[in-house]
Design a protein around this motif. Structure first.
Motif, mmCIF file in Angstrom:
data_model
loop_
_atom_site.group_PDB
_atom_site.id
_atom_site.type_symbol
_atom_site.label_atom_id
_atom_site.label_comp_id
_atom_site.label_asym_id
_atom_site.label_seq_id
_atom_site.Cartn_x
_atom_site.Cartn_y
_atom_site.Cartn_z
ATOM 1 N N ILE A 5 0.858 -1.187 0.000
ATOM 2 C CA ILE A 5 0.000 0.000 0.000
ATOM 3 C C ILE A 5 0.893 1.235 0.000
ATOM 4 N N CYS A 9 -2.650 6.107 0.435
ATOM 5 C CA CYS A 9 -3.759 5.528 1.221
ATOM 6 C C CYS A 9 -4.452 6.618 2.045
ATOM 7 N N ILE A 10 -5.790 6.622 1.970
ATOM 8 C CA ILE A 10 -6.568 7.623 2.722
ATOM 9 C C ILE A 10 -7.189 7.020 3.989
ATOM 10 N N ASN A 11 -6.704 5.824 4.360
ATOM 11 C CA ASN A 11 -7.164 5.180 5.607
ATOM 12 C C ASN A 11 -8.685 4.981 5.651
ATOM 13 N N CYS A 12 -9.258 4.604 4.505
ATOM 14 C CA CYS A 12 -10.714 4.402 4.500
ATOM 15 C C CYS A 12 -11.112 3.076 5.126
ATOM 16 N N GLY A 13 -10.183 2.103 5.118
ATOM 17 C CA GLY A 13 -10.461 0.812 5.753
ATOM 18 C C GLY A 13 -11.235 -0.172 4.894
ATOM 19 N N ALA A 14 -11.520 0.177 3.656
ATOM 20 C CA ALA A 14 -12.348 -0.695 2.800
ATOM 21 C C ALA A 14 -11.657 -2.028 2.493
ATOM 22 N N CYS A 15 -10.353 -2.020 2.388
ATOM 23 C CA CYS A 15 -9.637 -3.221 1.965
ATOM 24 C C CYS A 15 -9.520 -4.289 3.053
ATOM 25 N N TYR A 46 -2.706 2.084 6.348
ATOM 26 C CA TYR A 46 -2.918 0.633 6.274
ATOM 27 C C TYR A 46 -1.712 -0.015 5.590
ATOM 28 N N CYS A 69 -10.127 -0.588 -3.433
ATOM 29 C CA CYS A 69 -9.437 0.647 -3.028
ATOM 30 C C CYS A 69 -9.886 1.842 -3.886
ATOM 31 N N PRO A 70 -10.408 2.883 -3.262
ATOM 32 C CA PRO A 70 -10.921 4.026 -4.033
ATOM 33 C C PRO A 70 -9.839 4.909 -4.637
ATOM 34 N N VAL A 71 -8.606 4.754 -4.169
ATOM 35 C CA VAL A 71 -7.546 5.633 -4.694
ATOM 36 C C VAL A 71 -6.431 4.848 -5.398
ATOM 37 N N CYS A 73 -4.250 2.581 -4.521
ATOM 38 C CA CYS A 73 -2.914 2.622 -3.908
ATOM 39 C C CYS A 73 -2.413 1.248 -3.460
ATOM 40 N N CYS A 74 -3.095 0.169 -3.881
ATOM 41 C CA CYS A 74 -2.587 -1.188 -3.636
ATOM 42 C C CYS A 74 -1.874 -1.630 -4.908
HETATM 43 FE FE1 SF4 Z 1 -6.020 2.625 2.082
HETATM 44 FE FE2 SF4 Z 1 -7.070 1.811 -0.218
HETATM 45 FE FE3 SF4 Z 1 -7.190 0.244 1.928
HETATM 46 FE FE4 SF4 Z 1 -8.668 2.465 1.810
HETATM 47 S S1 SF4 Z 1 -8.864 0.658 0.490
HETATM 48 S S2 SF4 Z 1 -7.433 1.737 3.577
HETATM 49 S S3 SF4 Z 1 -7.291 3.829 0.713
HETATM 50 S S4 SF4 Z 1 -5.335 0.878 0.843
#
Ligand code: SF4
Ligand code: SF4
Length: 101
Positions: A5, A9-15, A46, A69-71, A73-74
């Motif tokens: 990551i 990462c915007i720390n959204c926690g979706a992943c 994350y 991931c919305p941005v 970044c993975c």
């Molecule tokens: Fe970060 Fe993407 Fe995971 Fe959101 S989904 S916590 S932006 S790596």
């Protein structure tokens, strides 16, 4: 190849809940494997534990963290390059009670 990551990462926690190997942790949270706890790889964003990431091989055709991931970044981690056979071996060790083809 394990994924990583990036700092975007915007720390959204979706992943985190989507990973079939529980390889994704929130920044600052220690990671676990085989009953052992390890220091966080990142404190701020994350992170993915390379020892636990199989690119979703064995579970899904696509990397789930990449999908959600919305941005975007993975990304592939160039420091942890592994071929398909190695990833399959890894997922079998992570889930000894399951069968993977
Ligand atoms: Fe970060 Fe993407 Fe995971 Fe959101 S989904 S916590 S932006 S790596
Ligand atoms: Fe988990 Fe799959 Fe993402 Fe690796 S690629 S961190 S196994 S969701």
């Amino acid at each position: 190849m394990a994924l990583m990551i990036t700092e975007e990462c915007i720390n959204c926690g979706a992943c985190e809940p989507e990973c079939p190997n529980e390889a994704i942790y929130e920044g600052g949270v220690p990671w676990e494997l085989n009953g052992e706890t390890h220091d966080p790889i990142s404190d701020d964003i994350y992170y993915i534990v390379p020892e636990k990431c199989t690119e979703c091989v064995g579970h899904y055709d696509e990397s789930q963290c990449v999908s959600v991931c919305p941005v975007d970044c993975c990304v592939p981690d160039p420091k942890h390059q592994e071929d398909h056979a190695t990833l399959l071996e890894k997922v079998r060790k992570l889930h000894p009670d399951q069968k993977f083809d």
